[in-house]
Design a protein around this motif. Structure first.
Motif, short mmCIF file in Angstrom:
data_model
loop_
_atom_site.label_atom_id
_atom_site.label_comp_id
_atom_site.label_asym_id
_atom_site.label_seq_id
_atom_site.Cartn_x
_atom_site.Cartn_y
_atom_site.Cartn_z
N ASP A 163 -3.64 2.64 1.03
CA ASP A 163 -2.32 4.25 2.50
C ASP A 163 -2.52 2.72 3.15
O ASP A 163 -0.52 3.41 3.56
N TRP A 164 -3.21 2.12 3.92
CA TRP A 164 -3.03 1.65 5.03
C TRP A 164 -2.21 0.03 5.12
O TRP A 164 -0.82 -0.13 5.60
N SER A 167 1.56 1.46 5.07
CA SER A 167 1.88 2.70 6.09
C SER A 167 2.42 1.48 7.07
O SER A 167 3.11 1.28 8.25
N ARG A 168 1.84 -0.38 6.88
CA ARG A 168 2.55 -1.53 7.54
C ARG A 168 3.38 -1.83 6.63
O ARG A 168 4.48 -3.00 7.86
N VAL A 189 -1.45 10.32 -1.99
CA VAL A 189 0.46 10.43 -0.87
C VAL A 189 0.00 10.13 0.50
O VAL A 189 1.16 10.60 0.60
N GLY A 190 -1.02 9.81 1.03
CA GLY A 190 -0.99 10.14 2.09
C GLY A 190 0.00 8.77 2.14
O GLY A 190 0.05 8.77 4.01
N LEU A 192 2.13 6.90 0.36
CA LEU A 192 3.60 7.70 -0.06
C LEU A 192 4.44 8.31 1.16
O LEU A 192 5.57 7.97 0.75
N CYS A 193 3.79 9.01 1.83
CA CYS A 193 4.25 9.35 2.96
C CYS A 193 5.57 8.86 3.62
O CYS A 193 6.45 9.28 4.88
N ALA A 194 4.66 7.41 3.93
CA ALA A 194 4.50 6.63 4.86
C ALA A 194 5.76 5.79 4.91
O ALA A 194 6.40 4.84 5.22
#
Lengths: 259, 472
Positions: A163-164, A167-168, A189-190, A192-194
């Protein structure tokens, strides 16, 4: 080799061993039994300090090689510029890429060897990147930050993409059009929401993401957020089927045991 | 004369299996290596001696314990004991927290603490992975924080933005038009400027972080005790100052840990005490006699941490903002974030000084939502005009009444009591870095990675508050 026996401490003493285990692609629940070799190794590490220390060194070494593969290629960047540094990084990871304005892809062969022609293309930014199956991770993106023309990114089966990393990806928000995330075991999901930053995204592949519980619902929500993006690999009723099967099996078992 | 009988069927030799199991259990307990003792002692007593006793088993306390064990140079070099009052964590601030992490502060120390904690969370399995256990899953949602400023606060927001970028936070400023384009469900009336965090910001599950820290620390040999600290036994020595006043310094020798539901207590002899008791840190500091000196002396200054109750409401709104909802914080102080994928949201507001709720219990006042939060929320996000309160809970902030920033460091008058408290709502997001800072103070004698001397006790004694310019 002398094996030093660990002292048995009573009371509220140590329980389990402070060693990181290799992250497996499938989260192993405690109920599934370990293979014999791992069981033996675990038993030994519980009783001997040496084995525990060896295991901790081996996991530290694994993390160190990962960090080394994803380090920032500062020397290459100073000597040859951003584009060649990014190209060298991708080739060292055993991935492939295509410069903008060129039509052929640069890839290493099966043995990992690659030709050094890419050094001549210092002015050409990279347009398409395929790092499927490599160990690229969040810190490795430092090498690709400068590639503002990146259009396609394929991360199929990358086990370190989490997820990180997602987020980048906002650094490519002006240019990224295709993103392939299938088979990445750490994405949830955490992350994918980024992805809503990627306004230009047109194709997104989300097949076989084991940690996403409700893929159909996630697809609907992502389509709401990215209206021009076409999401493949997920059907709308995935995640619903399991619930329906559960209800059927519940009904069957209740009729069996109730009467 | 007995007829021929098979010796295996002789009644006296066959033992029923239940009795056999009992005999086997007895035999195991008789062997060396079992924990059988002839005199029964209370289970769950802490050890009689420990090097460091950490009062408080929340995320900050376990973070300090983990970092102490990680920094020790030899195996079992430091014996750490974590004392926690409530094994169910029913009133602990950690588990009742909303779980957000952000770098959008105005104080550089706060930004660095948060950045370092995000760095820790990013590689959490490297740090907190245990052999043969499941990897840590924080359920981190990378949605970022969106701060909204009015005309009045726009200048401060711009200065904060510069400080944040200088410290390394990935933040961007958005004009009202850009906000409207990115988040069409937001009402941009009254919005002059917005600040949006792009990386390392979002929210996660505090219980998984607490459990991961606890599991790893226990596997490294930290002792855990469930009990309440009811007193300290300390020795006092006094010294004359330059103008011939007597100053008395205390040194804690024993920590009295009382067992739950019992009068029995164990005095734990210790070298260092860490006060990470969260909302109850003020009470623990009073037990050590801090703040009970003669008036107008340093000894009369108490530790300014007290519990403050904050309400958190879970809303259900089927037409609410979608997957891209950030952690929205309005200039009026109301905050709101998405929870899960089913159209649920979490909202709250810090009350004014005058309307601070009673901290005796954790009962929720639903009128607070109706009267204060809902109008502001519905004004900012019109979709929340038709929303229902699905549930709510309340938790304590360990509120620093002096300047609402954490207190990290040694107390000048109690020579071996360290404080990691007063986070005022930021304890969870700063806990990994604060734990590391305190472990550096204890084991290395000074800060090594982050210089947090501005957050020590000096500012309280000199009456120089280190204030955060943004709220919440």
């Amino acid at each position: 080799m002398a094996l030093y026996r660990t002292v048995q401490l009573s009371g509220c003493a140590r329980m389990c061993v402070s060693v990181a285990r290799p992250y497996s692609t499938v989260a192993r629940s405690p109920s599934t039994p370990l293979p014999l070799r791992s069981k033996l190794l675990f038993f030994l590490s519980q009783h001997f300090y040496d084995v525990e220390q060896l295991l901790s060194w081996s996991s530290w070494l694994r993390n160190w090689t990962l960090r080394r593969k994803n380090t920032f290629y500062s020397y290459t960047q100073e000597q040859y510029g951003n584009n060649v540094a990014a190209a060298f990084y991708i080739l060292s990871l055993k991935g492939g890429f295509r410069f903008s304005g060129q039509s052929e892809w640069f890839r290493p062969n099966e043995k990992g060897k690659f030709s050094w022609d890419f050094v001549n293309f210092q002015e050409h930014p990279i347009e398409e990147v395929d790092v499927s199956g490599t160990v690229i991770n969040c810190t490795g993106l430092d090498n690709l930050v400068s590639q503002k023309n990146l259009r396609t990114l394929s991360l199929r089966g990358c086990r370190e993409v989490d997820d990180w990393f997602l987020s980048r990806l906002h650094i490519f928000q002006e240019s990224l059009e295709e993103l392939n995330l299938s088979g990445c075991p750490r994405i949830s999901v955490g992350g994918l929401c980024a992805l809503h930053h990627l306004r230009k995204l047109r194709k997104l592949d989300l097949s076989s993401l084991p940690r996403v519980q409700n893929p159909g619902l996630v697809r609907i929500l992502l389509e709401e957020v990215l209206p021009h993006c076409h999401i493949t690999g997920v059907e709308y009723d995935e995640g619903l089927q399991a619930f329906q099967e559960e209800k059927d099996s519940e009904a069957l078992s209740s009729t069996g045991t109730g009467a | 004369f007995h007829s021929h009988r098979n010796i295996n069927q002789d009644v006296s030799l066959t033992v029923p299996p239940a009795q056999l199991a009992a005999m086997r259990k007895h035999a195991v307990r008789a062997m060396p290596g079992s924990d059988w003792q002839p005199l029964e002692i209370t289970p769950g007593l802490p050890p009689e001696r420990a090097d460091v006793v950490i009062v408080g088993g929340g995320v900050v306390g376990w973070s300090v314990a983990y970092w102490l064990k990680r920094k020790e140079r030899i195996r079992d070099g430091v014996r750490v004991l974590v004392v926690e009052k409530d094994p169910t964590y029913s009133q602990a601030s950690t588990v009742l927290s909303v779980g957000g992490i952000r770098q959008q502060f105005s104080l550089p120390e706060n930004i660095h603490l948060s950045l370092a904690s995000a760095e820790f969370l990013r590689s959490i399995n490297e740090h907190l992975g245990v052999l043969n256990e499941d990897p840590v899953d924080l359920q981190f949602n990378h949605s970022g924080y969106l701060f909204i400023a009015s005309e009045k606060g726009a200048g401060i927001m711009e200065e904060n933005y510069r400080t944040q970028r200088y410290a390394g936070a990935k933040v961007t400023l958005l004009s009202p038009a850009q906000v409207k384009e990115k988040f069409p469900w937001l009402n941009t009336e009254g919005v002059a400027l917005a600040s949006y965090g792009l990386e390392n910001e979002g929210w996660f599950d505090p219980w998984s972080l607490l459990n991961a820290l606890r599991r790893k620390a226990i596997s490294m040999g930290v002792y855990q005790c469930f009990g309440e600290v009811t007193g300290f036994r300390y020795s006092t020595h006094s010294m004359p100052t330059d103008d011939s006043h007597q100053m008395s310094f205390k040194r804690i020798r024993y920590v009295n840990v009382r067992m739950p539901n019992s009068l029995e207590y164990q005095p734990v002899e210790c070298a260092i005490v860490v006060n990470a008791a969260g909302a109850h840190s003020g009470k623990v500091a009073d037990l050590a006699g801090i703040g009970s000196g003669p008036k107008d002396t340093l000894a009369a200054v108490p530790v300014p941490v007290e519990p403050r109750k904050r309400y958190v409401y879970v809303l259900h709104c089927p037409d609410g903002p979608g997957l891209d909802t950030p952690f929205l914080i309005d200039y009026s102080g109301v905050y709101c974030r998405r929870e899960g994928l089913g159209g649920n949201y979490i909202a709250g507001l810090s009350p004014e000084e005058e309307e601070e709720p009673d901290t005796r219990d954790l009962e929720v006042d639903y009128n607070f939502f109706q009267d204060r939060i809902w109008p502001l929320l519905a004004h900012r996000v019109p979709a929340f005009e038709c929303t229902k309160v699905a549930s709510a809970w309340a938790g304590y902030y360990d509120y620093n009444t002096f300047d609402q920033n954490c207190i990290l460091g040694l107390h000048p008058l109690v020579n071996n009591m360290y404080f990691a408290t007063g986070f005022s709502g930021h304890g969870l997001q700063q806990s990994p870095a604060a734990g590391r800072a305190l472990a550096e103070l204890i084991l290395d004698g000074g800060f090594r990675t982050l210089d947090l001397s501005a957050l020590g006790f000096e500012r309280i004694f000199h009456q120089e508050p280190v204030l955060e310019r943004s709220i919440v």
